[in-house]
Design an enzyme around this catalytic site. Sequence first.
Site, PDB file in Angstrom:
ATOM      1  N   ASP A  12       0.869  -1.172   0.000  1.00  0.00           N
ATOM      2  CA  ASP A  12       0.000   0.000   0.000  1.00  0.00           C
ATOM      3  C   ASP A  12       0.904   1.220   0.000  1.00  0.00           C
ATOM      4  O   ASP A  12       1.659   1.435   0.956  1.00  0.00           O
ATOM      5  CB  ASP A  12      -0.898   0.015   1.241  1.00  0.00           C
ATOM      6  CG  ASP A  12      -1.918  -1.111   1.224  1.00  0.00           C
ATOM      7  OD1 ASP A  12      -2.402  -1.456   0.137  1.00  0.00           O
ATOM      8  OD2 ASP A  12      -2.207  -1.658   2.298  1.00  0.00           O
ATOM      9  N   ASP A 131     -13.542  -3.200  -1.699  1.00  0.00           N
ATOM     10  CA  ASP A 131     -13.344  -2.804  -0.308  1.00  0.00           C
ATOM     11  C   ASP A 131     -14.707  -2.835   0.377  1.00  0.00           C
ATOM     12  O   ASP A 131     -15.557  -1.969   0.135  1.00  0.00           O
ATOM     13  CB  ASP A 131     -12.748  -1.401  -0.214  1.00  0.00           C
ATOM     14  CG  ASP A 131     -11.358  -1.312  -0.832  1.00  0.00           C
ATOM     15  OD1 ASP A 131     -10.711  -2.369  -0.958  1.00  0.00           O
ATOM     16  OD2 ASP A 131     -10.934  -0.193  -1.181  1.00  0.00           O
TER      17      ASP A 131
END
Length: 255
Positions: A12, A131
Amino acid sequence: MSVAIRVIPCLDVDAGRVVKGLNFAGLRDAGDPMELAHRYDSAGADELTFLDVTASSSDRETTFDMVARTAEEVFIPLTVGGGVRGVGDVDRLLRCGADKASINTAAVNRPEVIDEITSHFGAQVLVLSLDARRAPGVTPSGFEVTTHGGRRGTGIDAVAWAHEAGERGVGEILLNSIDADGTKDGFDLEMIRAVRAAVRVPLIASGGAGEPAHFPPAVQAGADAVLAASIFHFGPVSALAEVKQAIAAAGYPVR
């Protein structure tokens, strides 16, 4: 099950550094993307996922030069997401060395983009990054799609959206549990089972892994691949090998 379970470290990235937080918030520095990519490639990762976590929320493009430099460091499949909005972005990522592109917010806003990308490049290049968070009473399944790096709820049922994306032709689905993310308490097995029952495409489970023992239950719940960050970034150098050993010991094939 004959196909080997893939183990995928996730980078990330924000402002040129690998970061990790809790429930998609409170990000802290975890290292240099190129250094970590090289380390995981050498340690036996099956693939690598690079997500620019603030590209969509900041309304900007993915950092293409960093993608190109990361691609030079690895000899395993590289998936890149964050700020991917259409055919042009995917084309540029592939030219930078990515093997697959991951899309989330843009697909939620305009599902037809899935059809456009897959018809142009083929299903194998496109990963739907989903998500999702628990939202009892908000959606029929109790799981809601979020966008902009988990910052915005949509009211869209996550299981129904996964099914639609699979029918539209995405190559695989990366299922990120926002509630489990960074907790190190284990994957959201209920969410994995629910999405697995709704889709036929490969499913990557993400969010919550804190120790090697957490991975086999995710596979049992229906994951074809397991993705994690904290356990690899902040754990021992042997973490990746230990995860593969745990999966193999549970009776599942690994590379």
